[in-house]
Design a protein around this motif. Sequence first.
Motif, PDB file in Angstrom:
ATOM      1  N   GLY A 113     -18.773  55.326 -23.930  1.00 56.76           N
ATOM      2  CA  GLY A 113     -17.526  55.397 -24.682  1.00 56.76           C
ATOM      3  C   GLY A 113     -17.587  54.657 -26.004  1.00 56.76           C
ATOM      4  O   GLY A 113     -16.778  54.922 -26.897  1.00 56.76           O
ATOM      5  N   THR A 114     -18.550  53.740 -26.145  1.00 55.47           N
ATOM      6  CA  THR A 114     -18.678  53.000 -27.403  1.00 55.47           C
ATOM      7  C   THR A 114     -18.956  53.944 -28.562  1.00 55.47           C
ATOM      8  O   THR A 114     -18.306  53.864 -29.622  1.00 55.47           O
ATOM      9  CB  THR A 114     -19.809  51.960 -27.302  1.00 55.47           C
ATOM     10  OG1 THR A 114     -19.573  51.111 -26.183  1.00 55.47           O
ATOM     11  CG2 THR A 114     -19.886  51.123 -28.570  1.00 55.47           C
TER      12      THR A 114
ATOM     13  N   ILE B 110     -21.511  42.768 -29.952  1.00 52.34           N
ATOM     14  CA  ILE B 110     -21.667  43.793 -28.916  1.00 52.34           C
ATOM     15  C   ILE B 110     -23.133  44.186 -28.770  1.00 52.34           C
ATOM     16  O   ILE B 110     -23.636  44.372 -27.654  1.00 52.34           O
ATOM     17  CB  ILE B 110     -20.799  45.027 -29.258  1.00 52.34           C
ATOM     18  CG1 ILE B 110     -19.317  44.683 -29.093  1.00 52.34           C
ATOM     19  CG2 ILE B 110     -21.171  46.217 -28.371  1.00 52.34           C
ATOM     20  CD1 ILE B 110     -18.374  45.786 -29.521  1.00 52.34           C
ATOM     21  N   ILE B 111     -23.846  44.312 -29.901  1.00 52.32           N
ATOM     22  CA  ILE B 111     -25.266  44.665 -29.857  1.00 52.32           C
ATOM     23  C   ILE B 111     -26.062  43.613 -29.089  1.00 52.32           C
ATOM     24  O   ILE B 111     -26.844  43.936 -28.195  1.00 52.32           O
ATOM     25  CB  ILE B 111     -25.823  44.814 -31.292  1.00 52.32           C
ATOM     26  CG1 ILE B 111     -25.273  46.089 -31.941  1.00 52.32           C
ATOM     27  CG2 ILE B 111     -27.355  44.858 -31.279  1.00 52.32           C
ATOM     28  CD1 ILE B 111     -25.590  46.211 -33.418  1.00 52.32           C
ATOM     29  N   VAL B 112     -25.861  42.349 -29.432  1.00 54.00           N
ATOM     30  CA  VAL B 112     -26.583  41.269 -28.754  1.00 54.00           C
ATOM     31  C   VAL B 112     -26.223  41.236 -27.270  1.00 54.00           C
ATOM     32  O   VAL B 112     -27.090  41.095 -26.396  1.00 54.00           O
ATOM     33  CB  VAL B 112     -26.273  39.919 -29.413  1.00 54.00           C
ATOM     34  CG1 VAL B 112     -26.882  38.776 -28.604  1.00 54.00           C
ATOM     35  CG2 VAL B 112     -26.788  39.890 -30.848  1.00 54.00           C
TER      36      VAL B 112
ATOM     37  N   LEU C  72     -21.212  36.956 -16.535  1.00 50.58           N
ATOM     38  CA  LEU C  72     -20.793  35.845 -17.406  1.00 50.58           C
ATOM     39  C   LEU C  72     -20.752  36.279 -18.866  1.00 50.58           C
ATOM     40  O   LEU C  72     -19.863  35.859 -19.615  1.00 50.58           O
ATOM     41  CB  LEU C  72     -21.744  34.662 -17.229  1.00 50.58           C
ATOM     42  CG  LEU C  72     -21.673  33.929 -15.871  1.00 50.58           C
ATOM     43  CD1 LEU C  72     -22.720  32.828 -15.806  1.00 50.58           C
ATOM     44  CD2 LEU C  72     -20.274  33.361 -15.645  1.00 50.58           C
ATOM     45  N   ILE C  73     -21.714  37.110 -19.275  1.00 48.29           N
ATOM     46  CA  ILE C  73     -21.709  37.626 -20.654  1.00 48.29           C
ATOM     47  C   ILE C  73     -20.445  38.432 -20.907  1.00 48.29           C
ATOM     48  O   ILE C  73     -19.730  38.231 -21.896  1.00 48.29           O
ATOM     49  CB  ILE C  73     -22.964  38.482 -20.917  1.00 48.29           C
ATOM     50  CG1 ILE C  73     -24.215  37.602 -20.943  1.00 48.29           C
ATOM     51  CG2 ILE C  73     -22.823  39.248 -22.237  1.00 48.29           C
ATOM     52  CD1 ILE C  73     -25.507  38.392 -20.952  1.00 48.29           C
ATOM     53  N   ALA C  74     -20.154  39.371 -19.996  1.00 52.67           N
ATOM     54  CA  ALA C  74     -19.001  40.261 -20.187  1.00 52.67           C
ATOM     55  C   ALA C  74     -17.684  39.492 -20.123  1.00 52.67           C
ATOM     56  O   ALA C  74     -16.805  39.671 -20.980  1.00 52.67           O
ATOM     57  CB  ALA C  74     -19.029  41.368 -19.134  1.00 52.67           C
TER      58      ALA C  74
ATOM     59  N   LYS D  42     -16.166  47.441 -21.039  1.00 51.06           N
ATOM     60  CA  LYS D  42     -16.683  48.819 -21.071  1.00 51.06           C
ATOM     61  C   LYS D  42     -17.604  49.045 -22.257  1.00 51.06           C
ATOM     62  O   LYS D  42     -18.400  49.989 -22.246  1.00 51.06           O
ATOM     63  CB  LYS D  42     -15.533  49.817 -21.112  1.00 51.06           C
ATOM     64  CG  LYS D  42     -14.716  49.806 -22.401  1.00 51.06           C
ATOM     65  CD  LYS D  42     -13.612  50.852 -22.368  1.00 51.06           C
ATOM     66  CE  LYS D  42     -12.817  50.884 -23.667  1.00 51.06           C
ATOM     67  NZ  LYS D  42     -11.749  51.913 -23.639  1.00 51.06           N
ATOM     68  N   TYR D  43     -17.511  48.210 -23.280  1.00 49.55           N
ATOM     69  CA  TYR D  43     -18.390  48.344 -24.442  1.00 49.55           C
ATOM     70  C   TYR D  43     -19.743  47.663 -24.225  1.00 49.55           C
ATOM     71  O   TYR D  43     -20.644  47.809 -25.057  1.00 49.55           O
ATOM     72  CB  TYR D  43     -17.720  47.757 -25.685  1.00 49.55           C
ATOM     73  CG  TYR D  43     -16.484  48.516 -26.124  1.00 49.55           C
ATOM     74  CD1 TYR D  43     -16.548  49.877 -26.392  1.00 49.55           C
ATOM     75  CD2 TYR D  43     -15.255  47.873 -26.247  1.00 49.55           C
ATOM     76  CE1 TYR D  43     -15.408  50.582 -26.780  1.00 49.55           C
ATOM     77  CE2 TYR D  43     -14.112  48.570 -26.637  1.00 49.55           C
ATOM     78  CZ  TYR D  43     -14.200  49.926 -26.899  1.00 49.55           C
ATOM     79  OH  TYR D  43     -13.080  50.626 -27.271  1.00 49.55           O
TER      80      TYR D  43
END
Length: 489
Positions: free
Chosen positions: A356-357, A379-381, A334-336, A348-349
């Motif tokens: 790859g990030t 992205i960090i969270v 759900l997050i992605a 992918k990040y």
Amino acid sequence: MAGPLQKNKISLGSKDSSYLISDSFASIIKHILLAVITGAIAWAFAAILKEIIVHSNEYLFSNFQNDATYVLSSSHGNDLIKPEINTPETRSILEHMKSPWIFLGIIMIGAFVRAFLFRSKSWHTSQGDGATDTISYFLNTYNQSGAEQIQDRYSKPTFLEAIRRMFITALTLGAGGSGGLEGPIIPIGESVGSGICKKFGIKDQNTLRTIQIAGIAAAVCTLLNAPFSSALFALEVAYAERIIYRTFLYSIFAVITAFYLNRIIFSSESASLFHIPQEHAYTLMEYVQVSIVAIFLSAPCGLGLKLFFNYLKKKTQSLPILLAAPIGALCVALIALGLWFWLGIEPKYILGMSEGTLSDLLMGSGSPLLQVWWILLVIIVAKILSTGFTLMTGGSAGLLVPAMILGGTMGAVVFHLHHFIPGLTHTSPNIFIIAGIASALVAVIEVPLASIALVIEIFGSVYTPAVLLAVSVSHLLTRKLKNHFNISY
């Protein structure tokens, strides 16, 4: 990250008396051969798993390609983003998403299979990162006699445990879970080392411990393609501040074997987890400025990661074993998918190892969204949440690679915000990113020497001054904060 508290590692490791051993020529040759054989077999296990994870993630995340054209809009060029409309190049995100249901189905199937397997006690040891239990068990052998330790370890699965761990890890990371591969790699390497000793009838506990560490080092080297750092990492993660030179030297033969096999089997590009450019030297003032800024954001980021995981672990412990993994996988999915639909951030990040990030941040390639500071914070969270849900619900993954991703991404955030800090005029984000990686590594995993060696070996000696400064200040700051807030690892 791995094993008991640092003080316990130091206390138990101080009981090691292998420095008193004077090896004969025959003993030296025997240990070298055992280390080389262990290195080759640990490489095979780790390389197969790494290829499965990398290729399955490439296939899984290839369904998500955001080809929309973006423009940056703000007084500083990176505060807000807007997709250009009414141009032939601009396409809807929905048109480029082949099937989110395929992804959701795969990650949930992987979780249900894991949950079903965990009903059997024989699979319980394959839950979680594996590193913690492996190192704790390894150190507890110092409280046993030689015969007890040998009999106890040989009575448990060795190669079979490595295969089980590989299978669970493939169902976790290969199906889209979030985390690092080094966590599962540690018990795989230890199991291979123990299996080799068992096959050759080794009855000496010092030899067994040496080959166990050699197996861990070789497996980690297969993943990171950094031989010196891998040998140092295996020792520091087991013994903390005490380096056992005899074990370290024999481990070198194992990591060189793995490193050589990596080079001859894989291309130089595929052998390395991260692909980065080499740069010119920086001024001392630039190193000091950027390192300090990155450290004071990356170190708290690393500590926040551990605090959140400790909280999440308490909340998920009461979940039934058949529901924990599916619930965790559903939260990760759900997050992605939510961020993909909402902001166009490619999974992918966030999911898998996300290696790859860093490559995209350092090379200035990939999605243009990576040039926006608040997107990087999102992205960090998301990476913290998805990794937490993966690990705390029984997924087989680790924290080393996520720590690098979080630290490097936070460093990139600092770069994009550097115009608010007087005196910072650097034009490249790479030194920010490298300093962030180094400081987050030591904050999360507490292996300062291995962190220094790892970052320099992977990213180049040009960053040595920044890495040394970042690790030194971050380690001192982290220890102070840990003691103040009573944070356990």
